[in-house]
Design an enzyme around this catalytic site. Structure first.
Site, PDB file in Angstrom:
ATOM      1  N   ASP A 255      -6.953  -1.083  -4.716  1.00 28.17           N
ATOM      2  CA  ASP A 255      -8.033  -0.755  -3.779  1.00 28.17           C
ATOM      3  C   ASP A 255      -8.965   0.307  -4.365  1.00 28.17           C
ATOM      4  OD1 ASP A 255      -6.843  -2.515  -1.974  1.00 28.17           O
ATOM      5  OD2 ASP A 255      -5.780  -0.911  -0.913  1.00 28.17           O
TER       6      ASP A 255
ATOM      7  N   ASP B 293       0.862  -1.186   0.000  1.00 29.42           N
ATOM      8  CA  ASP B 293       0.000   0.000   0.000  1.00 29.42           C
ATOM      9  C   ASP B 293       0.892   1.228   0.000  1.00 29.42           C
ATOM     10  OD1 ASP B 293      -2.399  -1.397   0.041  1.00 29.42           O
ATOM     11  OD2 ASP B 293      -2.525  -1.410   2.218  1.00 29.42           O
TER      12      ASP B 293
END
Length: 158
Positions: free
Chosen positions: A131, A115
């Protein structure tokens, strides 16, 4: 032919996602922050072993099972029992699938998801490109199904 376009769209999402993750790992140290738009958006490399908000941490097998079931349902729906999805809804499903595949590649490759996108104007967990596609695809699909696709909700037994 539409299935091919959807598969290519999903593959493009995976490519963009994997490139952004590769660049993040190669150029940003773990937990290092790089400001992009001051006060709005930055990059912070984080290794997420869970799902959204780090829930289900360390349960990689669960994510693999869910992804395999989702893959099976998409193939079954498209080839065996087509639903009255519109073209836009099928593109939304492809976006969700592409994002899921991008994250699944990370889970299999690293044991965690890379991330890197951090919102600075509000407290929100760090996330990635996959995402974004999963979230936007889900929202658009639900909105379109609820407000615009009346055929999807009709009972076929009448």
């Amino acid at each position: 032919m539409q299935f091919l376009y959807m598969a290519l769209f999903a593959a493009g999402i995976v490519a963009v996602d994997q490139i952004t993750k590769f660049l993040t790992v190669a150029h940003i140290g773990l937990y290092q922050h790089v400001e992009m738009l001051p006060g709005v958006l930055g990059l912070t490399y984080v290794q997420n072993t869970g799902a959204a908000f780090s829930s289900f941490e360390g349960m990689q097998w669960l994510f693999a099972v869910i992804f395999l079931i989702f893959t099976g349902l998409i193939l079954w729906e498209y080839f065996k029992k087509p639903q009255p999805f519109t073209r836009l809804e099928r593109w939304c499903i492809a976006a969700i699938y592409g994002g899921g595949l991008g994250n699944m590649i990370d889970r299999l490759r690293y044991g965690y998801v890379v991330d890197m996108i951090k919102t600075e104007f509000m407290e929100f967990p760090v996330f990635n490109v996959a995402d974004c596609f999963i979230t936007c695809g889900c929202i658009m699909l639900l909105v379109h199904l609820v407000f615009f696709n009346k055929a999807f909700w009709k009972d076929g037994k009448k």
